[in-house]
Each structure stands twice: as structure tokens, then as C-alpha cells.
Design an enzyme around this catalytic site. Sequence first.
Site, short mmCIF file in Angstrom:
data_model
loop_
_atom_site.label_atom_id
_atom_site.label_comp_id
_atom_site.label_asym_id
_atom_site.label_seq_id
_atom_site.Cartn_x
_atom_site.Cartn_y
_atom_site.Cartn_z
CB CYS A 129 -0.45 -0.46 0.80
SG CYS A 129 -0.47 -0.62 2.72
CG HIS A 254 -0.38 4.74 3.62
ND1 HIS A 254 -1.23 3.59 5.01
CD2 HIS A 254 0.23 3.28 3.17
CE1 HIS A 254 -1.20 2.40 5.43
NE2 HIS A 254 0.12 2.52 5.30
C1 2RA Z 1 1.54 -0.98 6.61
N1 2RA Z 1 2.18 -1.17 3.94
O1 2RA Z 1 0.82 0.19 6.22
C2 2RA Z 1 1.68 -1.98 5.38
C3 2RA Z 1 0.75 -3.09 5.38
N2 2RA Z 1 0.61 -3.38 4.26
O2 2RA Z 1 2.30 -1.29 7.15
#
Ligand code: 2RA
Length: 349
Positions: A129, A254
Site C-alpha cells: 500500500c 497513507h
Molecule cells: C503497512 N504497508 O502500512 C503496510 C501494510 N501492507 O503497515
Amino acid sequence: RKPTLAVVGATGAVGTVMLGILSERPDVYGEIRLVASPRSAGKKLTVRGEEVVVQALSPEVFDGVDIAMFDVPDEVSAQWAPIAAERGAVAVDNSGAFRMDPDVPLVVPEVNPAAAKVRPKGIISNPNCTTLSMIVALGALHREYGLAELVVASYQAASGAGQEGIDVLYSQLEKVAGDHGLGQRAGDVREAVGEGGPFPAPLALNVVPWAGSLKEDGWSSEELKVRNESRKILGLPGLRVNATCVRVPVVTTHSLAVHAVFEREVDQKAAQDVLAAAPGVVLHDDPASHVFPTPNDVVGTDPTWVGRVRRSLDDPKALDLFLCGDNLRKGAALNTAQIAELVATEFTS
Ligand code: 2RA
């Protein structure tokens, strides 16, 4: 004919978002089979407005399945995606188990859709991600200017660590709520929220410079994923990438601060135009009016949002930008759904 789809991990954090996405997007499937661990078998979940009974994961559950999506931990995918492929399904895997396997394409439909067709193991991987939250925008800039180097800092949401991450963040926030003295003495938040959970330090009223597991020379697995996956998706095996991955007290979405160096000189306005025209990207960039992406404005949406686009003051070939992407949608379920739709066209066309 319309292909049969299996969603493995239908009851998890990503699986739950996936059922919503499958209900919203063009309906390209015949049957949709929902699959989870035996513990969740028998549960009823709604997809495309219909109740579907969850089936337990077993080899037989893949019989007659054309496309099988996996939203499960690495070890479950490592074991079961090949079984689905053996039984004739194209496995679209959202775990880290196969991403760097040279015989498994790592696909972002806006960036490298043709790669989805070459899948010697019958498996296609979906990127991590954090990589996904930036790569659509960077792919557009790469096509225009030729990418040479990335320096990235992530601001990752709790839900990247699954439902447990979400639960732990809310529980910590409850423990610190109302105490206006907290956060002013070293270790006071840690005392208030206690130990445990997927984060190695308190996430409430804090930031944690860690995601994933420890790899060689102090790098985290998450930082290496950003590097290796970006190289593979963009087809740039020598791309210089340095990432620092940080967890922040955000539930979902994110963010990344990116310093990108290109082969050619860049121009702020032209780069903004490239981003504004790129499919899957929204340019949200007018700092004079406080227009820039923030996780809370982006959560629940599909595109990568980009703002704070600036040409470096010290390097006419470099851009600095800030990006936000919903880590459960484009960062996981949506990209998996888009890959599956690419495969589905092979059945319908
Ligand atoms: C996280 N990218 O954000 C990882 C999850 N796949 O922890």
C-alpha cells in the site's frame, strides 16, 4: 462469458473494503464466492446487494473459479495462491509473498497494465500500500521526465497494520482523551496507553519511525518494499530509492513526502499539468488557499491526491511533492479489483 470470482480473506480489513468496491464498480463477474478461514465460514456478507455465505478455505473452493483475489497474510497466500492457480484460477494476490518473484508480475493498471498478461505461475501480485499510494503519480511524471532517484518519507495510517492496528489506535486515543497534561513528559503517553499491539511505540499523540520488520543494515521491510517494488513496477532496476517509513495516528490513508529527481529539467506548472491530466491522480495544489491533500480529506476516495508540487530550489531536475492515497482502497482492494478487471476482459472479449 462472465468469469467466476473468489474473494479470499473476505472478512478482513481489506476484504471488507473489497466487498464495497465490488458492489460499486462495473459488474463484470458471474458468481462471486466469498472465502475465509474456517472460523468465519458460515457468516453471511453482502456483496452486490446480495447476501453470500462465506465458505471455508479449501482446495475444492477454487473449483470452477476463474479469478481468485487474496487479501490474507503472506503465509496464507504463499500456501494457497498456488493451489488456486493449479485449479485453473488466475490468482491476484495482495500479500508480499510473490511481489519480487521474477515469474510474477507486479501490476498497477495505470502504470504497467501489459505486465498482467505475462504470468507464468498464474499469479499476479498487487503492490504494497505504501508503494501504491505514490506510484500512479510518479509513473505519470516518469513518462514525462524520466525518473532517476526517489527520496521518500511516508506517513502511514494505522489500518496498514490491519483491523488490529485500527483497534489499537482507537483504544489508545480513548486512554489519552481528556488528559490535557499528557505529551509533555518523556514516556507519559507510553505509561497511559501501555504496551502491546502492532506498533512498537505509542501511536496516540506520537509518530513511530517504523513499519514492518528489521532487515539488513537497519532498513525496515517496508522501506525495502518501497524501493524494490517501485523499481519493478516502473521497469527501472537501477532506480536510486531511499525511503523512511513512519507510522502516524491516522486511521486510514497513507501520505508521502517525495523528492523525485529526473533525467530532464522540470517545471512546476508543467509538472502540475502532467499530474492533473494523469488518470487516477487528482491535483489538489493551491497552498495560498490552503488547498493540499490531507488524509482526512482523502479517505474513502479512489485516486492518488497530489499537492505541494515544487521545483527544487537547488536542482532544476528535481520536484518535491506531497501525496495521499487511501491505503485500503487504491493501496489494496481497489488496485486488486482493477487487476482482476483486466483479467476479466480476457473472458468477456
Ligand atoms: C503497512 N504497508 O502500512 C503496510 C501494510 N501492507 O503497515
